[in-house]
Design a protein around this motif. Structure first.
Motif, mmCIF file in Angstrom:
data_model
loop_
_atom_site.group_PDB
_atom_site.id
_atom_site.type_symbol
_atom_site.label_atom_id
_atom_site.label_comp_id
_atom_site.label_asym_id
_atom_site.label_seq_id
_atom_site.Cartn_x
_atom_site.Cartn_y
_atom_site.Cartn_z
ATOM 1 N N PHE A 53 -64.302 -75.288 -27.714
ATOM 2 C CA PHE A 53 -63.593 -74.079 -27.844
ATOM 3 C C PHE A 53 -64.078 -73.273 -27.464
ATOM 4 C CE2 PHE A 53 -60.776 -77.789 -29.655
ATOM 5 C CZ PHE A 53 -59.719 -77.564 -29.747
ATOM 6 N N ALA A 54 -65.311 -73.047 -27.679
ATOM 7 C CA ALA A 54 -66.244 -71.569 -28.018
ATOM 8 C C ALA A 54 -65.911 -71.256 -26.460
ATOM 9 C CB ALA A 54 -67.844 -71.687 -28.301
ATOM 10 N N LEU A 55 -66.058 -72.209 -25.665
ATOM 11 C CA LEU A 55 -66.043 -72.264 -24.285
ATOM 12 C C LEU A 55 -65.246 -72.104 -23.151
ATOM 13 C CD1 LEU A 55 -68.994 -74.721 -23.110
ATOM 14 C CD2 LEU A 55 -69.829 -71.868 -23.294
ATOM 15 N N ALA A 56 -64.623 -72.947 -24.001
ATOM 16 C CA ALA A 56 -62.975 -72.766 -23.132
ATOM 17 C C ALA A 56 -62.122 -71.924 -22.960
ATOM 18 C CB ALA A 56 -62.780 -73.974 -23.073
ATOM 19 N N ILE A 57 -61.668 -72.286 -24.595
ATOM 20 C CA ILE A 57 -60.749 -70.585 -25.209
ATOM 21 C C ILE A 57 -61.698 -69.183 -26.025
ATOM 22 C CG2 ILE A 57 -59.019 -69.883 -26.917
ATOM 23 C CD1 ILE A 57 -58.692 -73.208 -27.105
ATOM 24 N N GLY A 58 -62.304 -69.101 -26.885
ATOM 25 C CA GLY A 58 -63.655 -68.316 -27.384
ATOM 26 C C GLY A 58 -63.593 -66.942 -26.462
ATOM 27 N N PRO A 59 -63.787 -66.959 -25.330
ATOM 28 C CA PRO A 59 -64.575 -65.725 -24.501
ATOM 29 C C PRO A 59 -62.834 -64.892 -24.432
ATOM 30 C CG PRO A 59 -65.287 -66.868 -23.218
ATOM 31 C CD PRO A 59 -64.547 -67.985 -24.378
ATOM 32 N N SER A 60 -61.469 -65.891 -24.273
ATOM 33 C CA SER A 60 -60.768 -64.986 -23.619
ATOM 34 C C SER A 60 -59.557 -65.052 -25.087
ATOM 35 C CB SER A 60 -59.741 -65.983 -22.817
ATOM 36 O OG SER A 60 -59.582 -66.996 -23.536
ATOM 37 N N ARG A 61 -60.081 -65.695 -26.423
ATOM 38 C CA ARG A 61 -59.149 -65.627 -27.848
ATOM 39 C C ARG A 61 -59.681 -64.375 -28.763
ATOM 40 N NH1 ARG A 61 -55.918 -69.134 -30.694
ATOM 41 N NH2 ARG A 61 -54.678 -67.640 -32.060
ATOM 42 N N GLY A 62 -58.985 -64.139 -28.972
ATOM 43 C CA GLY A 62 -59.406 -62.242 -29.700
ATOM 44 C C GLY A 62 -59.563 -62.905 -31.124
ATOM 45 N N ASP A 63 -59.595 -62.079 -32.229
ATOM 46 C CA ASP A 63 -60.322 -62.094 -33.617
ATOM 47 C C ASP A 63 -58.654 -63.318 -34.251
ATOM 48 O OD1 ASP A 63 -62.671 -61.239 -33.267
ATOM 49 O OD2 ASP A 63 -62.459 -59.494 -34.400
ATOM 50 N N VAL A 64 -59.092 -63.685 -34.875
ATOM 51 C CA VAL A 64 -58.091 -64.232 -36.036
ATOM 52 C C VAL A 64 -58.374 -64.324 -37.408
ATOM 53 C CG1 VAL A 64 -57.095 -66.255 -36.553
ATOM 54 C CG2 VAL A 64 -57.834 -66.806 -34.014
ATOM 55 N N PHE A 69 -63.203 -66.302 -32.908
ATOM 56 C CA PHE A 69 -62.250 -67.632 -33.177
ATOM 57 C C PHE A 69 -63.356 -68.497 -33.513
ATOM 58 C CE2 PHE A 69 -60.321 -70.994 -30.335
ATOM 59 C CZ PHE A 69 -59.614 -71.316 -31.025
ATOM 60 N N VAL A 70 -64.529 -68.448 -33.620
ATOM 61 C CA VAL A 70 -65.110 -69.537 -33.162
ATOM 62 C C VAL A 70 -65.628 -69.818 -34.882
ATOM 63 C CG1 VAL A 70 -67.413 -70.618 -32.858
ATOM 64 C CG2 VAL A 70 -65.974 -70.234 -31.478
ATOM 65 N N VAL A 71 -66.003 -68.254 -35.289
ATOM 66 C CA VAL A 71 -66.223 -68.770 -37.107
ATOM 67 C C VAL A 71 -64.356 -68.842 -37.931
ATOM 68 C CG1 VAL A 71 -65.707 -66.626 -38.493
ATOM 69 C CG2 VAL A 71 -67.950 -66.449 -36.457
ATOM 70 N N PHE A 72 -63.236 -68.325 -36.976
ATOM 71 C CA PHE A 72 -62.772 -68.859 -37.439
ATOM 72 C C PHE A 72 -62.204 -70.324 -37.716
ATOM 73 C CE2 PHE A 72 -57.295 -69.935 -36.749
ATOM 74 C CZ PHE A 72 -57.772 -70.234 -37.931
ATOM 75 N N PHE A 199 -56.950 -75.436 -35.398
ATOM 76 C CA PHE A 199 -57.028 -74.702 -34.463
ATOM 77 C C PHE A 199 -56.390 -73.780 -34.581
ATOM 78 C CE2 PHE A 199 -57.142 -79.564 -34.081
ATOM 79 C CZ PHE A 199 -58.563 -79.606 -33.751
ATOM 80 N N TYR A 200 -55.480 -73.288 -35.485
ATOM 81 C CA TYR A 200 -54.797 -72.494 -34.946
ATOM 82 C C TYR A 200 -54.361 -71.343 -36.764
ATOM 83 C CZ TYR A 200 -51.477 -76.053 -36.171
ATOM 84 O OH TYR A 200 -50.635 -77.108 -36.529
ATOM 85 N N SER A 201 -53.537 -70.171 -36.771
ATOM 86 C CA SER A 201 -53.481 -69.579 -38.077
ATOM 87 C C SER A 201 -52.055 -69.757 -38.081
ATOM 88 C CB SER A 201 -54.011 -68.743 -37.933
ATOM 89 O OG SER A 201 -52.376 -68.156 -39.074
ATOM 90 N N ILE A 202 -51.149 -70.154 -39.022
ATOM 91 C CA ILE A 202 -49.393 -70.618 -38.877
ATOM 92 C C ILE A 202 -48.761 -69.284 -38.542
ATOM 93 C CG2 ILE A 202 -49.809 -72.681 -40.932
ATOM 94 C CD1 ILE A 202 -48.956 -70.440 -42.835
ATOM 95 N N ASP A 203 -49.266 -67.961 -38.850
ATOM 96 C CA ASP A 203 -48.819 -66.862 -38.645
ATOM 97 C C ASP A 203 -48.505 -67.078 -36.863
ATOM 98 O OD1 ASP A 203 -49.269 -66.151 -41.073
ATOM 99 O OD2 ASP A 203 -50.223 -64.696 -40.397
#
Length: 267
Positions: A53-64, A69-72, A199-203
């Motif tokens: 997830f860190a390699l595939a999504i982490g760099p392009s995903r903003g903070d959650v 994202f990886v910490v979330f 893997f996601y926030s319900i918001d």
């Protein structure tokens, strides 16, 4: 002159402490004897989840929730791994004993239904705690993630292991073949784990999915551990605590009833 013992009275008192301790130790030793499968493998799997997830999504995903994202993601991965292992511990113990025909060795000793529930649960909670500590240490070393609220974290980890350990007992008692157990795991336990906000926030979800997620008790386990580790959550930890306590109590009560009746165990 010795006192006569009335029929139905257990000589060792209200609680068979020796029998309970023996069953609990057996359940703990079951997973410790194959620690590479029960403790090391979940740690590696959790690490792979985080890495992918860190390699595939982490760099392009903003903070959650205001954190990377990886910490979330890390607390959710930790809790998901804990509950899957707690379920596997009790379900496999009962299922294998039934298939091999030695479940009688557990049912014949003078153990009450409550003692049986607690004994099996000891293995599930023990395995869950071992897995949780191992994964958190790895998170701390490699991601620098500490514990915002240690007591909350411990509470939800124990509740999660107890809840899924209870579901594992129910599955182990109900299933009579390994393919039935596989069906329960694939169509009930896995969806509960993955559709729980791991893997996601319900918001970010549409209204219908928010309702579905909030109806899932595992969501509150994931959310509670996330609050305990990073101090952020989608719902109140007090609401999550209430839901988890009630859900766990209901599941363990059903386990007690089935052990008391010998449902699908004595036939």
């Amino acid at each position: 002159m010795e006192k006569s013992i009335e029929m139905g009275t257990r000589r060792f008192g209200r609680v068979n402490w020796m029998g309970l301790q023996t069953l609990a130790e057996r359940e703990v030793r079951r997973f410790l004897s194959v620690w590479t499968q029960t403790l090391l493998a979940p740690l590696i799997t959790a690490g792979l989840f985080l890495t992918v997830f860190a390699l595939a999504i982490g760099p392009s995903r903003g903070d959650v929730m205001g954190v990377p994202f990886v910490v979330f993601l890390a607390p959710g991965i930790l809790m998901m791994t804990v509950i899957q292992n707690a379920f596997a511990n009790t379900s496999s113990s009962i299922m294998v004993a039934k298939v091999q025909g030695n479940i009688v060795d557990t049912l014949m000793p003078p153990l009450s239904p409550l003692e049986l529930v607690i004994g099996f649960l000891a293995g599930a909670v023990g395995r869950g705690l071992f897995v949780a500590v191992a994964i958190w240490l790895a998170m701390f070393l490699f991601l620098g993630i500490g514990l915002a609220h240690p007591i909350w974290t411990l509470t939800f980890v124990v509740l999660g292991a107890a809840f899924l350990g209870g579901l594992g007992m129910i599955a182990g008692i109900f299933a009579s073949k390994f393919d039935q157990m596989a069906a329960i795991t694939n169509f009930i336990i896995t969806p509960l784990s993955f559709l729980s906000g791991t893997f996601y926030s319900i918001d970010t979800l549409p209204p219908a999915m928010i309702w579905l997620t909030q109806a899932n008790p595992v969501f509150y386990l994931i959310d509670g551990v996330r609050f305990g580790i990073i101090g952020r959550s989608d719902s109140s930890p007090w609401l999550g605590l209430l839901v988890c306590i009630v859900s766990t109590a209901l599941v363990l009560t059903l386990c007690w009833v089935w052990f008391r009746k010998g449902y699908r165990l004595k036939s």
